[in-house]
Scaffold this motif. Structure first.
Motif, mmCIF file in Angstrom:
data_model
loop_
_atom_site.group_PDB
_atom_site.id
_atom_site.type_symbol
_atom_site.label_atom_id
_atom_site.label_comp_id
_atom_site.label_asym_id
_atom_site.label_seq_id
_atom_site.Cartn_x
_atom_site.Cartn_y
_atom_site.Cartn_z
ATOM 1 N N LYS A 221 48.919 40.610 41.892
ATOM 2 C CA LYS A 221 50.414 40.739 41.485
ATOM 3 C C LYS A 221 51.275 40.667 42.411
ATOM 4 C CE LYS A 221 53.059 44.199 38.876
ATOM 5 N NZ LYS A 221 53.223 45.395 38.132
ATOM 6 N N ALA A 222 51.335 41.207 43.651
ATOM 7 C CA ALA A 222 52.024 41.413 44.666
ATOM 8 C C ALA A 222 52.013 39.832 45.477
ATOM 9 C CB ALA A 222 51.585 42.151 45.804
ATOM 10 N N PHE A 223 50.960 39.210 45.590
ATOM 11 C CA PHE A 223 51.155 37.939 46.193
ATOM 12 C C PHE A 223 51.545 36.797 45.296
ATOM 13 C CE2 PHE A 223 46.723 38.867 48.393
ATOM 14 C CZ PHE A 223 47.654 39.544 49.471
ATOM 15 N N ARG A 224 51.686 37.032 43.909
ATOM 16 C CA ARG A 224 52.170 36.008 43.080
ATOM 17 C C ARG A 224 53.631 36.119 42.986
ATOM 18 N NH1 ARG A 224 47.974 37.753 38.450
ATOM 19 N NH2 ARG A 224 46.882 35.985 38.167
ATOM 20 N N THR B 64 41.256 37.455 46.174
ATOM 21 C CA THR B 64 42.269 37.659 45.152
ATOM 22 C C THR B 64 42.690 35.835 44.679
ATOM 23 O OG1 THR B 64 43.569 39.343 46.459
ATOM 24 C CG2 THR B 64 44.953 38.075 44.853
ATOM 25 N N CYS B 65 42.401 35.152 45.550
ATOM 26 C CA CYS B 65 42.631 33.833 44.969
ATOM 27 C C CYS B 65 41.554 33.205 43.827
ATOM 28 C CB CYS B 65 42.629 32.717 46.038
ATOM 29 S SG CYS B 65 43.908 32.656 47.250
ATOM 30 N N GLN B 66 40.062 33.973 44.203
ATOM 31 C CA GLN B 66 39.371 33.710 43.038
ATOM 32 C C GLN B 66 39.626 34.483 41.781
ATOM 33 O OE1 GLN B 66 36.056 35.295 45.636
ATOM 34 N NE2 GLN B 66 35.265 33.282 46.019
ATOM 35 N N TYR B 67 40.164 35.606 42.022
ATOM 36 C CA TYR B 67 40.397 36.559 40.816
ATOM 37 C C TYR B 67 41.600 36.138 40.115
ATOM 38 C CZ TYR B 67 42.722 40.053 38.077
ATOM 39 O OH TYR B 67 43.232 40.796 37.315
ATOM 40 N N ALA B 68 42.375 35.556 40.929
ATOM 41 C CA ALA B 68 43.806 34.981 40.122
ATOM 42 C C ALA B 68 43.567 33.793 39.439
ATOM 43 C CB ALA B 68 44.929 34.847 41.248
ATOM 44 N N ILE B 69 42.623 32.752 39.991
ATOM 45 C CA ILE B 69 42.404 31.560 39.323
ATOM 46 C C ILE B 69 41.647 31.730 38.071
ATOM 47 C CG2 ILE B 69 41.201 29.382 39.544
ATOM 48 C CD1 ILE B 69 43.924 29.357 40.980
ATOM 49 N N SER B 70 40.407 32.636 38.260
ATOM 50 C CA SER B 70 39.751 33.214 36.876
ATOM 51 C C SER B 70 40.914 33.749 35.981
ATOM 52 C CB SER B 70 38.602 34.122 37.407
ATOM 53 O OG SER B 70 37.705 33.429 38.002
ATOM 54 N N GLU C 256 54.398 37.882 38.307
ATOM 55 C CA GLU C 256 53.395 38.620 38.781
ATOM 56 C C GLU C 256 52.326 38.429 37.878
ATOM 57 O OE1 GLU C 256 55.972 40.423 35.522
ATOM 58 O OE2 GLU C 256 56.513 39.481 37.278
ATOM 59 N N VAL C 257 52.330 37.639 36.790
ATOM 60 C CA VAL C 257 50.987 37.439 35.926
ATOM 61 C C VAL C 257 50.957 36.190 36.193
ATOM 62 C CG1 VAL C 257 51.177 39.503 34.891
ATOM 63 C CG2 VAL C 257 52.353 37.524 33.868
ATOM 64 N N GLY C 258 51.466 35.223 36.566
ATOM 65 C CA GLY C 258 51.769 33.701 36.613
ATOM 66 C C GLY C 258 50.519 33.098 37.520
#
Length: 190
Positions: free
Chosen positions: A21-24, A61-67, A103-105
């Motif tokens: 959420k923070a990185f996005r 986080t990259c792995q999680y966010a792409i999934s 934040e959710v994108g």
């Protein structure tokens, strides 16, 4: 009293969600470990019992966010009936909602410029996850990976530009044009 079984894994997952959420929203450089830990109600001292360093967190986080993004896009495609699933994905990805809810994108538009200056480990993970998104788009659209790369690049670039301008009409126009062009590329390459 010891924590229940699975507690550490759950906490680690919450930290990754907080980081995503923070990185996005703000990128990598402007977000500190204490900020991420505060997002899950923990002190930053506990961070190192879960991760070796911030780079490991960025990679996971990259792995999680792409999934997370692929799952979200698959759900959107499954809900919509009567039009090609790839069109639904493009419409969702290049929507005002996705533009405005950073934040959710998708993490690709949020981090791409920073990743190029990251460690080799982070870049390797980001590359692998980018390839997963290309595979997802290519498979869903039934196009080759080269065309899938072009479509995804157009979608990410369009979203970056639409988020960057302070003129809402121009931003909306960029999204609409991006949708039309991405769908056009797919139609001519199927």
């Amino acid at each position: 009293m010891p924590y229940p079984e699975g507690h550490k894994i759950k906490v680690r997952g919450r930290i990754i969600e907080s980081a995503a959420k923070a990185f996005r929203t703000n990128g990598i450089r402007d977000i500190s470990v204490p900020f991420i830990m505060k997002g899950v109600g923990l002190t930053h001292g506990g961070f190192y019992s879960h991760f070796d360093n911030k780079e490991q967190l960025v990679s996971e986080t990259c792995q999680y966010a792409i999934s997370d993004t692929i799952s979200l896009l698959q759900k959107a495609a499954e809900k919509e009936e009567g039009k090609p699933k790839i069109d639904t994905v493009i419409d969702y990805y290049l929507s005002t909602y996705h533009r405005d809810q950073t934040e959710v994108g998708c993490i690709l538009p949020a981090l791409s410029s920073e990743i190029s200056r990251s460690s080799e480990e982070v870049r390797q993970v980001f590359t692998r996850e980018l390839q997963r998104m290309i595979d997802f788009i290519s498979t869903l659209a039934q196009i080759n990976k080269s065309t899938g790369s072009a479509v995804l690049s157009m979608m990410v670039g369009t979203l970056v530009l639409a988020r960057s301008v302070n003129d809402s009409k121009l931003s909306d126009s960029l999204l609409e044009t991006g949708k039309q062009q991405a769908k056009g590329i797919i139609k001519t390459n199927q």
